[in-house]
Design an enzyme around this catalytic site. Sequence first.
Site, PDB file in Angstrom:
ATOM      1  N   ASP A 268       2.223  -3.034  -0.569  1.00 36.49           N
ATOM      2  CA  ASP A 268       0.882  -3.293  -0.038  1.00 36.49           C
ATOM      3  C   ASP A 268       0.261  -4.513  -0.711  1.00 36.49           C
ATOM      4  O   ASP A 268      -0.337  -5.365  -0.066  1.00 36.49           O
ATOM      5  CB  ASP A 268      -0.049  -2.097  -0.306  1.00 36.49           C
ATOM      6  CG  ASP A 268       0.165  -0.968   0.686  1.00 36.49           C
ATOM      7  OD1 ASP A 268       0.815  -1.200   1.723  1.00 36.49           O
ATOM      8  OD2 ASP A 268      -0.332   0.146   0.425  1.00 36.49           O
TER       9      ASP A 268
ATOM     10  N   GLU B 279       6.694  -4.592   4.831  1.00 34.84           N
ATOM     11  CA  GLU B 279       8.141  -4.333   4.822  1.00 34.84           C
ATOM     12  C   GLU B 279       8.898  -5.410   4.046  1.00 34.84           C
ATOM     13  O   GLU B 279       9.824  -5.113   3.294  1.00 34.84           O
ATOM     14  CB  GLU B 279       8.680  -4.248   6.260  1.00 34.84           C
ATOM     15  CG  GLU B 279       8.118  -3.088   7.084  1.00 34.84           C
ATOM     16  CD  GLU B 279       8.349  -1.740   6.442  1.00 34.84           C
ATOM     17  OE1 GLU B 279       9.412  -1.531   5.818  1.00 34.84           O
ATOM     18  OE2 GLU B 279       7.441  -0.894   6.526  1.00 34.84           O
TER      19      GLU B 279
HETATM   20 ZN   LIG Z   1       6.427   0.971   2.654  1.00 36.45          ZN
END
Ligand SMILES: [Zn+2]
Length: 412
Positions: free
Chosen positions: A356, A275
């Site tokens: 990621d 996030e």
């Molecule tokens: Zn995401």
Amino acid sequence: MNIYTIIILAAIVAEFLLSVVANALNLKSLSKELPGEFEDVYDEDTYARSQQYTRENTRFGFIAGTFNLAVLIAFWFAGGFNWLDQWARSFGYGEVITGLIFIGVLVIGRSLLSLPFSIWSTFVIEERYGFNQTDAKTFVSDLLKGLMLSILIGAPLLAGIIAFFVYGGQWAWVWAWLAVTAFSMIMQYVAPTWIMPLFNKFEPLGDGELRQAIEEYAEKVDFPLQGIYVMDGSKRSSKSNAFFTGFGKNKRIALFDTLIEKHTTEELVAVLAHEIGHYKKKHIVKNMVITVLHTGIMFALLSLFLQVPALFDAFFMEQMSVYAGLLFFGLLYSPVESILGIFMQRLSRKHEYEADRYAANTIEKPEEMVNVLKKLSKDNLSNLTPHPFYVFLNYSHPPVLRRIEEIRSAWS
Ligand SMILES: [Zn+2]
């Protein structure tokens, strides 16, 4: 036949057929064999259930989609829009109030028609797979709160837009654009503090190992943490998630209680790192800029089409009006919107890879990012083998297997 009738009808039917094809391909690509990557988290039973869940949702979506399309076409060709317009005008109000009545009735009608589907999805399908935790009381109070927000927030906004186009002259679209942009900025600011708490409880994450681990990570990547909240997602569903809201001082990260319950501290830090990755890579700002530009283009086009009598003829209207024009333009524009949507999804998938990669590069053990993705897929019964065409049309996140491959390649 009116050219707009042909364009709009052809576009909505084509869009429906395209989604049927994509869904059919998606069902065909459900693989009997569990992908090797998931052998450590799935058992055969869970895998079979995840496929059944995809099948059932697809079937349900097809029935709901067919029903909605049939109702729209029937209402349209029975002259429903003109009939409703004449009725709304019979009260003798000005264009703004008449417009609120006209659109209000359509919105309420549409919500009532979708209500049985929403009940079925929550209390039958989600229930069958053990996800549903909503009771009748929460369901009804959600509906009432939603209605209240539409009246308090949606109606004044709509009234404002109609008023700009009725009274604003040539540059009305610019005023409407500025107003809607200001409105959505304000909403981003107030939603986390005023609106979301109407639906869920947000409590600051208490002291302990998790809080400490998160704070250590945030400090390491130089992210000023204003608030970590735990949201009672378990009130409605056992599915888990995490998200980021607001900006400036109202920025907060919310972790579902269901997420905290099922994951280790290291996995939760990985989720948070992802996030924060979105934030660090400026995805939120980029999306906002695109949305603002898109809104401007839409209003400019709208102002052109409000002057086109043929668009109103296509819906068998006796009189032209801003509010009906708003709706018809929306239908005319919806294929363009869908195509833009495909680009936006593509961008969103790219952002997911970036977040990621950011997470994998900044946490101690990148493998935790892989673990958490695997566990989340299992807990949410995600489709592990979606068809690429279906992904192309609908996925805002890349398929989980692709994400895992990308994460691995980021640190190997
Ligand atoms: Zn995401």
